[in-house]
Design a protein around this motif. Structure first.
Motif: not given
Length: 719
Positions: A420-430, A455-460
């Motif tokens: 749950s904390p991991f998913a919330e962090l990804i949601n908050e990042g995007f 962690m690093r997030g990017s839009r395709l």
């Protein structure tokens, strides 16, 4: 079907000829008769199936009014009549003749003579085997009575008894001595496994065996009981060759008896085999005659049948069929049009297959890259539903991510609460990133351990089907911890250097002041001076202890000081300093010494720190318990220290090995940090956990270097 019938009939004829030849040839009979019978049966069955299929086709054509079908039926009936009557007559006469001829081949007197000769040879070999067993027993008795020099005793008794070869073995197969009049220099053959089992049961093993070029030999294995406490059981093996004339005659006699018995026992089988051969011949003749008649009707329907077969092949996906154009009429034009159509379909199918293979190759390449990445990769669609996750992602997070495929990121906590904390962090990042790209370093609980993830997030880019989001993350806990350890070590080194220098002058000044001024003051002033100087000296001593801890933590490993250390002896040496704790210590040590490669002084420091922590943790516990266990498994030694103290709070447990983290009112927080640093310098690891129902447990794991007596370079520890 015409060619199939012709090939099948030809193969059946050849196989039937080979079968008839094998009946009169013993070697071929033994090696290939069953195969030939099976082959002939299969070929005849195939012919019957072909002819049956042809007859069914002919019946169908007759009902459909196909031209030439009536003539084909008449030909089939004529050939069947001509083939069945003579074949049945010859078959009946031949079966009766062969049965009576086989019964006249055997005589009872020959049976008795062969059996008597075989018993005579067996009795001669049994006599030699018993004699060899008696000699082996004499040698074993001599070895039991004279246990000083097994080799000399074995040579003397072997020469006295005149055995060809005698060898003495340990219970594990080691050779202790070899003797005998044979004088062979070749390597002795160890006793077989059944002999070892009988020897352990104090029984004698005696067999006649075939030994390579040596021919028949007599092998006897007897147990020899000795006073050796480590290996009381020895094995004596005696090997005597059977005289070559006797062995040769016995083999020839046994082979002759065996051949005669095989032929005698197979009288009924011979009758059945000859009858089977005649039956197969009759069936071959009948089916060939019927097939020949049916073939005549195929010429009328062959072209249309070929087109029908090609159409079925195209329907099943085979576009390679091409039918020959044998005429220029309408049927030829139809065949040519069919060939053109199948060629166009084959080209289209080839292009589609090539495109599919290219797509699968690209996909497999990408999957291979993702599968071999050490970093975790998560791919989401436009609605942040998980499309795919590589294996490293599941390994880093220690969660079954395959269960989350197709599930929205917001629902991960319902399925796997740990994420749950991991998913919330990804949601908050995007959600917080404007350009669809973000990068964060966060700390999570993974398998009850605190781990730091980068962690690093990017839009395709791309349309909705090909677009989406991707998150790449990696476990940098070791890197972060290494940076922290290096930073704390540098801080400790500087503090130890800067603080230690002025401490000694301060202490000396306070002591000198007390000596010079104590006699010049009286009453309250003298007490105040004494208390002040004692406070300065005690605090300087405390600061020196802290500086010493700093120095130990900052000290670099000294490879030249590494040596073999007996952990059991070192632990007992350290416990000797805590005699008052002996009634409360539950110690579990292995019987054999356990050695590690290490620096005794630093390992002693580890044991002191852990025992001191356990003592301080149980200051208010009565009675205290100190459980210390040392075990070894798979090349590693595990040493655990368990107490009945209050344990570690959850927020302290995850950072217990960091400097200045402590639950004590007075303490530097360097004890466990020093323990972790020393153990890791020795190639091991240390873990902390709260014991049930109460207390704490520290576990050390170190690689071992072996068991038994230490070599000369091993450090000796007084106990």
């Amino acid at each position: 079907m015409r060619w199939l019938l012709l090939v099948s009939a030809s193969l059946a004829t050849i196989a039937l000829f080979l079968l008839a030849t094998a009946t009169s040839n013993n070697t071929m009979f033994a090696q290939g008769y069953d195969t030939l019978v099976l082959l002939n049966g299969l070929l005849v069955g195939l012919l019957m199936l072909v002819v049956g299929w042809q007859l069914w086709q002919l019946r169908r054509n007759l009902r459909s009014g196909v031209f030439g079908s009536r003539l084909a039926v008449r030909l089939v009936l004529l050939f069947a009549l001509v083939a069945v009557l003579p074949g049945a007559l010859v078959y009946a006469v031949s079966v009766q003749f062969i049965g009576r001829s086989i019964e006249s081949w055997f005589d009872v007197r020959v049976d008795r003579a062969l059996e008597g000769g075989l018993n005579l040879g067996r009795n001669a070999l049994d006599y030699l085997l018993r004699d060899t067993a008696n000699k082996a027993g004499q040698i074993a008795l001599a070895l039991t009575e004279n246990q000083g020099d097994f080799a000399a005793t074995l040579r003397r008794t072997a020469e006295q008894t005149g055995v060809h070869e005698a060898a003495l073995y340990t219970a594990t197969g080691g050779v202790l001595g070899v003797a005998g009049v044979g004088g062979s220099t070749a390597a002795v053959e160890p006793p077989p496994t059944p002999a070892l089992r009988l020897a352990r049961l104090q029984q004698t093993y005696a067999k006649i065996e075939q030994m390579g070029d040596a021919g028949l030999v007599l092998r006897v294995v007897v147990p020899v009981n000795t006073d050796d406490r480590l290996s009381p059981l020895k094995l004596l093996q005696v090997i005597e060759p059977v005289p070559r004339p006797l062995a040769h005659d016995a083999e020839r006699l046994e082979a002759g008896v065996r051949d005669y018995q095989e032929i005698s026992f197979s009288r009924g089988a011979l009758k059945r085999l000859y009858a089977l051969t005649l039956t197969l011949t009759l069936l071959l003749a009948l089916t060939s005659a019927l097939g020949l008649a049916v073939v005549l009707s195929e010429r009328f329907s062959a072209p249309l049948g070929l087109l029908a077969e090609g159409t079925r092949a195209v329907a099943q996906g085979d576009f390679t069929r091409r039918q020959p154009v044998v005429s220029r009429d309408e049927l030829g034009v139809l065949t040519e049009s069919f060939n053109t159509m199948t060629a166009q379909l084959a080209d289209a199918h080839g292009k589609a297959e090539e495109s599919r293979r290219a797509t699968e190759t690209t996909r497999a390449y990408l999957e291979s890259i993702l599968g071999n990445l050490s970093a975790g990769v998560l791919a989401f669609d436009e609605d942040l539903k998980l499309r795919t996750a590589n294996p490293s992602a599941a390994v880093i997070l220690q969660q079954p991510l395959a269960e989350l495929t197709g599930m929205a990121l917001a629902d991960w906590g319902k399925r796997l609460p740990a994420l749950s904390p991991f998913a919330e962090l990804i949601n908050e990042g995007f959600r917080a990133s404007r350009e669809g790209q973000w990068q964060k370093e966060a700390e999570f609980r993974v398998a009850n351990l605190s781990r730091t993830l980068m962690m690093r997030g990017s839009r395709l880019p791309g349309p909705a089907v090909a677009g989406g989001y991707v998150v790449v993350f990696d476990d940098v806990s070791e890197l972060v911890q290494a940076q922290r350890d290096a930073a704390w070590a540098e801080v400790a080194r500087r503090l130890a250097h800067e603080i230690k220098n002025p401490l000694t002058p301060i202490q000396l000044s306070a002591e000198r002041m007390a000596v010079k001024l104590t006699d010049k003051l009286e009453g309250a002033d003298q007490d105040a001076l004494r208390r002040g100087t004692q406070t300065i000296v005690s605090q300087v001593a405390a600061m020196k202890n802290m500086v010493d801890d700093f120095a130990i933590y900052a000290r670099q490993p000294r490879p030249g000081q590494m040596q073999h250390v007996d952990l059991s002896a070192l632990l007992l040496d350290v416990l000797g300093l805590y005699d008052n704790l002996r009634p409360h210590v539950a110690l579990s040590l292995p019987v054999a010494p356990v050695f590690v490669q290490g620096e005794p002084t630093r390992l002693r420091q580890v044991f002191h720190n852990l025992i001191a922590n356990a003592v301080e943790a149980q200051a208010g516990v009565s009675p205290p318990i100190f459980a210390i266990a040392l075990t070894e498994s798979d090349g590693y030694v595990t040493l655990s220290f368990t107490d009945r103290g209050p344990g570690f709070p959850p927020d302290v447990l995850s950072h217990a090995f960091e400097p200045y983290v402590t639950t004590k009112a007075k303490g530097t927080g360097l004890g466990l940090a020093i323990v972790k640093k020393i153990i890791e310098e020795h190639g091991g690891r240390v873990t902390l956990e709260n014991a049930a129902p109460q207390g704490a447990r520290a576990t050390l794991v170190l690689p071992t270097v072996g068991h038994g007596r230490p070599p000369a370079s091993i450090a000796k520890v007084s106990i």
